[in-house]
Design a protein around this motif. Structure first.
Motif, PDB file in Angstrom:
ATOM      1  N   SER A   1       0.828  -1.220   0.000  1.00  0.00           N
ATOM      2  CA  SER A   1       0.000   0.000   0.000  1.00  0.00           C
ATOM      3  C   SER A   1       0.855   1.260   0.000  1.00  0.00           C
ATOM      4  O   SER A   1       0.326   2.370   0.019  1.00  0.00           O
ATOM      5  CB  SER A   1      -0.903   0.028   1.241  1.00  0.00           C
ATOM      6  N   ASP A   2       2.198   1.065  -0.002  1.00  0.00           N
ATOM      7  CA  ASP A   2       3.121   2.212   0.008  1.00  0.00           C
ATOM      8  C   ASP A   2       2.846   3.080   1.234  1.00  0.00           C
ATOM      9  O   ASP A   2       2.705   4.305   1.149  1.00  0.00           O
ATOM     10  CB  ASP A   2       2.966   3.030  -1.287  1.00  0.00           C
TER      11      ASP A   2
ATOM     12  N   LEU B   1      -1.281   0.926   9.394  1.00  0.00           N
ATOM     13  CA  LEU B   1      -1.732  -0.195  10.223  1.00  0.00           C
ATOM     14  C   LEU B   1      -1.047  -0.160  11.583  1.00  0.00           C
ATOM     15  O   LEU B   1       0.110   0.263  11.696  1.00  0.00           O
ATOM     16  CB  LEU B   1      -1.354  -1.538   9.566  1.00  0.00           C
ATOM     17  N   LYS B   2      -1.785  -0.642  12.559  1.00  0.00           N
ATOM     18  CA  LYS B   2      -1.151  -0.924  13.856  1.00  0.00           C
ATOM     19  C   LYS B   2      -1.279  -2.434  14.046  1.00  0.00           C
ATOM     20  O   LYS B   2      -2.384  -2.979  14.130  1.00  0.00           O
ATOM     21  CB  LYS B   2      -1.860  -0.189  14.985  1.00  0.00           C
TER      22      LYS B   2
ATOM     23  N   SER C   1     -10.718   9.284  11.141  1.00  0.00           N
ATOM     24  CA  SER C   1     -10.805  10.344  10.124  1.00  0.00           C
ATOM     25  C   SER C   1     -10.987   9.728   8.735  1.00  0.00           C
ATOM     26  O   SER C   1     -10.872   8.506   8.586  1.00  0.00           O
ATOM     27  CB  SER C   1      -9.528  11.171  10.157  1.00  0.00           C
ATOM     28  N   PRO C   2     -11.232  10.550   7.704  1.00  0.00           N
ATOM     29  CA  PRO C   2     -11.339  10.022   6.336  1.00  0.00           C
ATOM     30  C   PRO C   2     -10.080   9.304   5.873  1.00  0.00           C
ATOM     31  O   PRO C   2     -10.135   8.472   4.954  1.00  0.00           O
ATOM     32  CB  PRO C   2     -11.594  11.271   5.491  1.00  0.00           C
ATOM     33  N   ARG C   3      -8.949   9.604   6.536  1.00  0.00           N
ATOM     34  CA  ARG C   3      -7.715   8.887   6.195  1.00  0.00           C
ATOM     35  C   ARG C   3      -7.902   7.388   6.447  1.00  0.00           C
ATOM     36  O   ARG C   3      -7.324   6.548   5.757  1.00  0.00           O
ATOM     37  CB  ARG C   3      -6.574   9.394   7.081  1.00  0.00           C
TER      38      ARG C   3
ATOM     39  N   GLY D   1      -7.336   4.452   3.840  1.00  0.00           N
ATOM     40  CA  GLY D   1      -6.433   3.368   4.221  1.00  0.00           C
ATOM     41  C   GLY D   1      -7.116   2.008   4.160  1.00  0.00           C
ATOM     42  O   GLY D   1      -6.518   1.012   3.732  1.00  0.00           O
ATOM     43  N   LEU D   2      -8.385   1.966   4.573  1.00  0.00           N
ATOM     44  CA  LEU D   2      -9.124   0.694   4.585  1.00  0.00           C
ATOM     45  C   LEU D   2      -9.308   0.152   3.169  1.00  0.00           C
ATOM     46  O   LEU D   2      -9.106  -1.048   2.915  1.00  0.00           O
ATOM     47  CB  LEU D   2     -10.477   0.912   5.259  1.00  0.00           C
ATOM     48  N   VAL D   3      -9.639   1.040   2.241  1.00  0.00           N
ATOM     49  CA  VAL D   3      -9.853   0.600   0.857  1.00  0.00           C
ATOM     50  C   VAL D   3      -8.534   0.145   0.230  1.00  0.00           C
ATOM     51  O   VAL D   3      -8.460  -0.919  -0.404  1.00  0.00           O
ATOM     52  CB  VAL D   3     -10.504   1.724   0.022  1.00  0.00           C
TER      53      VAL D   3
END
Lengths: 267, 311
Positions: free
Chosen positions: B38-39, B174-175, B250-252, B256-258
């Motif tokens: 995902s870079d 990710l954590k 947040s929208p981040r 990130g999820l997609v």
């Protein structure tokens, strides 16, 4: 580029064809179900001697409602449920038709290959269809038999007609007659008093008035004038009061005495 | 562009090669690979001795990437990370200022125990992660691609640490919670490293250019609209659960999820994103982006429990 465009068009056509096939099958299912409904109502109309064209109303209603529901459900999700090897792929392809991408192209080719393996039979519920057709045949035979033998359970139009006639024949309730009947009955003498007192009203009354002992001025006496009253006159207030004697809580032992008292007064 | 089947072969080879050094920990290895595809960057939280550092070193070896390690301590300065100007004397006796790049100038950076560095130092690292460039004085230096930061945190020994604020931890995609290996895995570790001293000679299976191609391939994987909406729905739900979550993601997090779901699809050799990809990535994406309420914590609900309730 040309090949990519051709590939996209092919997948688009394939998706449209698949969806059309599914909708056609769903429509056929709806029609069969609606025919069953029609035959059931037709049978009922025969048994109850109702005109047959009334059966078309539930048929049309059922057809519309069922078709609307089925067309609403005929989405790619429904197709993917019936064809598990295309799970989530049809939707992805359909939502990315406008993308010109090697990965999307690869996916399109994969899905096209898999769509070739789809058998239309997966969208048909054979058990259900067999049941419906059997029911159609049974109903058809029943209708033919009942029509030929002229069997009916009851005649609904005649029943309705009888009911209407009975309603029409009910006597109107006449208040005056009821009172007259009660009046002429000797049984209610205690309630309405002596009959001879009421009959006094039919007789001409001879009254002598002493001019000195009365306040009536004979010169002012004249024939009654015709007065036009308002036809829609409504009293401003309607009030009823009971006699004081009736407000008393008369003990039961005295009921006869009170009745006798009023009888003697009336005499 | 690479085909999905070829990409899957490369990824499988990488896993195979890493398996020669790292025993078990498939979830951790998979999620780190997802972050790489995902870079983006990842935050690893686990007790000491669970192969966190070994994983990053192994990754750097099999991908022929430049690796550097930053051991965060309270006395670490921002210039220790970014680099600084040093005076250099030329042969002619002239003195010049020359920029000496810091350990951040690598492809794979391991920031060990990031919560031990001061907030100022943490900010320098996080800024480099976000901007992929470093500004020293009047000059700006671009960081070479691919650029991947794996930060680690110890869940115990919190005394004298500077926990990453939620606004900063948001920069990690990710954590990853690292758990202990199973009994069989631990036995295998002992067999491999206690009885015989052997260091597996690792082959380079994934070149830098190939990794960049894989990252581009990840982004191009298509996703259906309703699955996208499902992902956004999960994130927006974190903002509407006032009884469990004080601050939502947040929208981040949606982005990130997609992206991470796409990376997971590629990892499994699929050309499309499935709902399961989104569901599986929800935990590592959200656990460092939400703050549970006092009531939730009082009832012994962990962050993971709260996220599972939303799902």
């Amino acid at each position: 580029m040309e090949q990519k465009k051709r590939s996209i068009k092919t997948i688009e056509k394939a998706l449209i064809e698949l969806k059309t096939n599914v909708i056609m099958m769903a429509a056929s299912n709806s029609l069969i179900d609606s025919l069953v409904v029609f035959l059931i109502f037709f049978l009922c109309s025969l048994l109850m001697k109702i005109p047959y064209y009334y059966s078309f109303i539930p048929f049309i209603l059922y057809l519309f409602i069922h078709s609307w529901y089925v067309f609403k459900e005929a989405r790619y999700e429904y197709i993917e449920k019936r064809v598990p090897f295309l799970k989530e792929q049809l939707r992805t392809v359909a939502d990315n038709l406008d993308r010109d991408d090697p990965v999307v192209q690869e996916l399109n080719e994969d899905v096209l290959k898999k769509m070739g393996m789809i058998n239309n039979a997966v969208f048909l519920k054979f058990g259900q269809i067999t049941g419906r057709i059997t029911l159609l045949v049974i109903l058809s035979f029943l209708i033919i038999f009942i029509a030929a033998a002229n069997i009916s359970l009851f005649n609904v139009p005649d029943l309705l007609k009888d009911l209407k006639d009975k309603i029409d024949q009910l006597p109107e309730y006449n208040v005056q007659e009821q009172i007259l009947y009660l009046n002429e009955s000797e049984e209610n003498k205690d309630l309405f008093g002596n009959k001879s007192i009421a009959e006094l009203g039919y007789q001409e009354l001879q009254i002598t008035l002493s001019p000195t002992q009365t306040e009536i001025d004979i010169n002012k006496i004249k024939d009654p004038e015709e007065n036009t009253f308002e036809s829609n006159y409504k009293p401003k207030e309607i009030k009823a009061t009971s006699d004081v004697s009736y407000q008393e809580n008369i003990p039961e032992d005295y009921h006869l005495i009170v009745k006798d008292y009023f009888n003697r007064i009336s005499k | 562009m690479m085909k999905i089947a070829d990409a899957k072969k490369l990824i499988d080879k990488s896993f195979e090669e890493m398996g020669r050094v790292i025993v078990g920990q498939e979830e951790m290895v998979g999620e780190v690979m997802i972050a790489l595809l995902s870079d983006a960057h990842a935050l690893l939280e686990g007790y000491p001795g669970l192969a966190k550092t070994l994983l990053v070193k192994t990754l750097a070896e099999i991908m022929d990437l430049k690796f550097s390690r930053i051991q965060n301590t309270p006395d670490l300065m921002p210039s220790d990370i970014t680099g600084t100007y040093i005076i250099e004397e030329t042969t002619g006796g002239k003195r010049n200022f020359k920029f000496q790049p810091g350990p951040i100038f690598a492809n794979l950076v391991l920031a060990d125990e990031i919560n031990r560095a001061t907030p100022k130092t943490q900010s320098a690292l996080l800024e480099a992660m976000q901007e992929r460039q470093v500004t020293v004085g009047n000059s700006t230096y671009q960081l070479e691609r691919p650029f991947f930061v794996l930060a680690t945190q110890n869940p115990i020994e919190q005394e004298g640490t500077y926990p990453l604020p939620e606004a900063q931890s948001d920069r990690f995609l990710l954590k990853i919670n690292v758990s202990y290996p199973t009994f069989q895995e631990e036995l295998e570790i002992v067999n491999r490293y206690a009885e015989e001293e052997q260091k597996a000679a690792l082959k380079v299976v994934l070149k830098k250019a190939e990794l960049i191609q894989l990252q581009q391939l990840t982004r191009s994987i298509p996703i259906a609209n309703d699955i996208k909406k499902y992902a956004v729905d999960i994130v927006t739900k974190t903002r509407n659960k006032a009884d469990l979550i004080e601050y939502g993601a947040s929208p981040r997090a949606s982005l990130g999820l997609v992206i991470s779901a796409k990376a997971r699809a590629l990892l499994n050799g699929r050309k499309y994103v499935s709902k399961d990809d989104v569901k599986n990535m929800a935990l590592p994406i959200l656990r460092h982006r939400i703050v549970p309420t006092f009531e939730a914590e009082r009832t012994n609900l962990t962050v993971d429990d709260v996220i599972k309730k939303i799902l």
